[in-house]
Write an enzyme that holds these catalytic residues in place. Structure first.
Site, short mmCIF file in Angstrom:
data_model
loop_
_atom_site.label_atom_id
_atom_site.label_comp_id
_atom_site.label_asym_id
_atom_site.label_seq_id
_atom_site.Cartn_x
_atom_site.Cartn_y
_atom_site.Cartn_z
N LYS A 178 -12.05 19.02 9.23
CA LYS A 178 -12.43 17.60 9.17
C LYS A 178 -13.46 17.32 10.25
CE LYS A 178 -10.22 12.99 9.19
NZ LYS A 178 -8.93 12.27 9.38
N SER A 230 -7.81 9.34 5.55
CA SER A 230 -9.20 9.58 5.88
C SER A 230 -9.61 11.04 5.76
CB SER A 230 -9.47 9.11 7.30
OG SER A 230 -8.78 9.91 8.24
N SER A 246 -3.50 9.53 7.22
CA SER A 246 -4.77 10.18 6.87
C SER A 246 -4.66 11.62 6.41
CB SER A 246 -5.74 10.12 8.05
OG SER A 246 -6.32 8.84 8.15
#
Lengths: 403, 403
Positions: free
Chosen positions: B42, B119, B143
């Site tokens: 990420k 996210s 997330s």
């Protein structure tokens, strides 16, 4: 102020220590180490059936009559103490001078014309004047230690969280503590042992004996010469009691005060907001201004101050260590004159100076003992010992070694 | 989405999972349990020499080039993992949908036209599409678990504080965690054991075996019928594995979401304030609005939300207990269509609904494992198990029992 006077329930309160002096002391609810000891209660601790002002004109009406004793009052009455009255304080306990134009400022029995110190002003005055053998107060940012030092008595601020605040009017919960004042070390010792035994978590834990005393030299340098000499004298006595003495610069005292102020202001507003918005009480200019500043604090200011708090407390914690205590002045010198606080700039400098000495303990929840260090017959000067969290018993032992 | 596909470094990224796909995987820095495993990162975890966007157009320029790997990347490379690229995310990791108009929204490989969830959107998509064997993400308010559930993979949110966030872009530090996504339970298990072994505090402690699973029935009732049936089916499988099943109403889920929002907003603004004020970056409307609300929070709002947090976490903690886990949906149903988020009212209801399922774990720092519960060949549906703080290993064991 005769050090050994018996308490006299019938002596006139010509210093204005009390908000309410009971016609007869409240009876104890049990018997124990404090049998018959007279107790003055700062008027922010609830007593069943007694109106509570928190030092503010309209608070008692809003609060209504308490129906139970606060934890501290109940714990002391249960071991024999007899409460003789409720004492004045800096309004809402939010100030270090004890000046309270609404309720009246108690006179300092030891220094005519001087402030008593605050916020536990009336409690210190009652003990110093011999109107009670010991007193209950609270310490959020120096509120026990400042008046104890300025009136020439002993004061104790516990490790944060050690003694329950149930039934006490809060000011800033992450700093608030119950505190005790007494005329001398044996009295303080007896009261603390009784209170500790009542604490839900038990007495503060034993730990390594304190063998080293660190003189907070940058705190000492901020003080009057007479205070500097008194600290030197205290240090030399401790040295003769075989404590290792070392000078240590803290370097972060101003940062500590500046971290505490926004947190304390925001917490104080959070505590009193509902009351103030509902009742529109009359509050003195000084405290009203602090509350307004607290109300205007942003969440970001609080978060950043809290981050600073974490950093600064770690720094002080690593200085203190498990077997040391910090020796500090508990005031800048002898009690300053009331008139010194008429001038805003001098007042601010004075108050900041005092807070700087006290916030080192309060920011981290460290325990502290304030005790007199003036030469016999001289005007009171107070020092304090600050220990690691939980070192309450051990710093008391060090302070007693100075006697 | 073939469950058992080999990772293919050379497969085209037609889902738009990556911000930057490396020409060749970064070499591992050591050898161990994850030798040769491909890792998607990420793009809020720093990798030495790789620009980091945090999902926001101007972040990389402000940040400058990282000179070291973040803790999580370093820990995984040290046991053999090879990072294949950095993945897209909801801007600044501040959103549960994964919709990012600036960077582009990754497509959900399992549900055409649906949101990937956020996210950690790109990390979930990379794993679900077979572009990496496992992925690094972060979980502040769901997330990891939301995109794992919507893309049909496994996800892990650790006990808050267990895995260091050094070198990760923060969002709201009192909630932020490192997280992991993997295609199946054995892979997740292997990665977690490797990570736990690297944690500075060591692996999460052993504790009493979890013998009881509490179905958070008021969470289940908020979900689609197909999700309700999948949870029932999951519960019945756990029952056949000899877990005691009990329905339990939490009653505080909305209060929990409403306590987290102001704290998260204020912390996010505190984290990003200096950058935003200095660089005036372009930030998407949704995230900019959240940051503005965070900037406007008062200290008093933060204090009251924090008091609420203490109360609510104690309530949930007492429900979970040491030998139970909570079983929850990890999404309201299958992945909703991107178009559902064009309408502001529907978008808000959808986002709130998702957050409500995830904030029960995040408010208290409880660990959670998300895992697929759809019938074979069906559209992904995710459930989650939430345990007491430190119960990370033990809830993983329960989740594995469902397989």
């Amino acid at each position: 102020m005769p050090e050994t006077s018996p308490d006299d329930e019938f002596m006139e309160d010509r210093w204005g220590a009390f908000v309410r002096r009971f016609d007869a002391p409240l009876p104890a609810t049990g018997s124990g180490a404090l049998d018959g000891w007279t107790l003055a209660v700062k008027d922010c601790f609830e007593i069943a059936g007694v109106p509570i002002t928190a030092g503010s004109r309209d608070y008692a009406e809003w609060r209504g009559l308490p129906t139970a004793d606060s934890w501290a009052v109940a714990a002391l009455r249960a071991v024999g103490a007899r409460a003789v009255g409720t004492t004045k304080l800096h309004e809402l306990a939010y100030g270090i001078t004890g000046i309270n134009r609404g309720q009246g400022t108690p006179e300092n029995p030891a220094v005519p014309g001087a402030i008593p110190g605050g916020s536990s002003s009336g409690s210190a005055v009652a003990v110093a004047a011999g109107l009670a053998r010991f007193a209950l107060g609270s310490d959020t940012g120096g509120s026990i230690r400042a008046p104890a030092a300025l009136c020439g008595i002993w004061g104790y601020r516990p490790t944060h969280g050690l003694l329950p605040l149930t039934g006490a009017v809060p000011l800033a919960p992450s700093f608030d503590t119950v505190g005790i004042m007494a005329r001398n070390a044996p009295d303080l010792d007896a009261v603390l042992r009784a209170l500790w035994a009542s604490a839900p978590t038990g007495a503060p834990p034993d730990g390594p004996e304190i063998t080293e005393v660190l003189i907070a030299i940058d705190a000492v340098e901020r003080c009057s010469l007479v205070m500097q000499r008194a600290i030197e004298e205290t240090a030399s006595r401790l040295s003769s009691r075989r404590y290792r003495l070392r000078e240590r610069r803290l370097d972060v005292m101003d940062e500590i005060r500046e971290a505490q102020a926004p947190i304390q202001g925001a917490e104080a507003w959070s505590v009193h907001k509902d009351w103030i918005e509902a009742a529109s009480p009359t509050i003195g200019d000084d405290v009203a201004a602090l509350l307004r500043i607290g109300a205007d604090r942003s969440a970001t200011e609080l978060i950043r101050a809290t981050d600073e708090r974490t950093r600064l407390v770690a720094a002080v914690g690593s200085i203190i260590g498990p077997s040391s205590a910090l020796l500090f002045p508990a005031a800048l010198g002898t009690a300053p004159a009331l008139a010194d606080f008429d001038d805003p700039a001098r007042s601010l400098a004075n108050r900041r100076g005092m807070l700087t000495l006290h916030n080192v303990a309060t920011l981290g929840g460290f325990p502290a003992i304030a005790f007199p260090v003036q030469a016999p017959g001289e005007t009171p000067l107070g020092a304090q010992l600050v220990g690691a969290r939980g070192a309450d018993q051990r710093i008391l032992a060090v302070a007693r070694a100075v006697e």
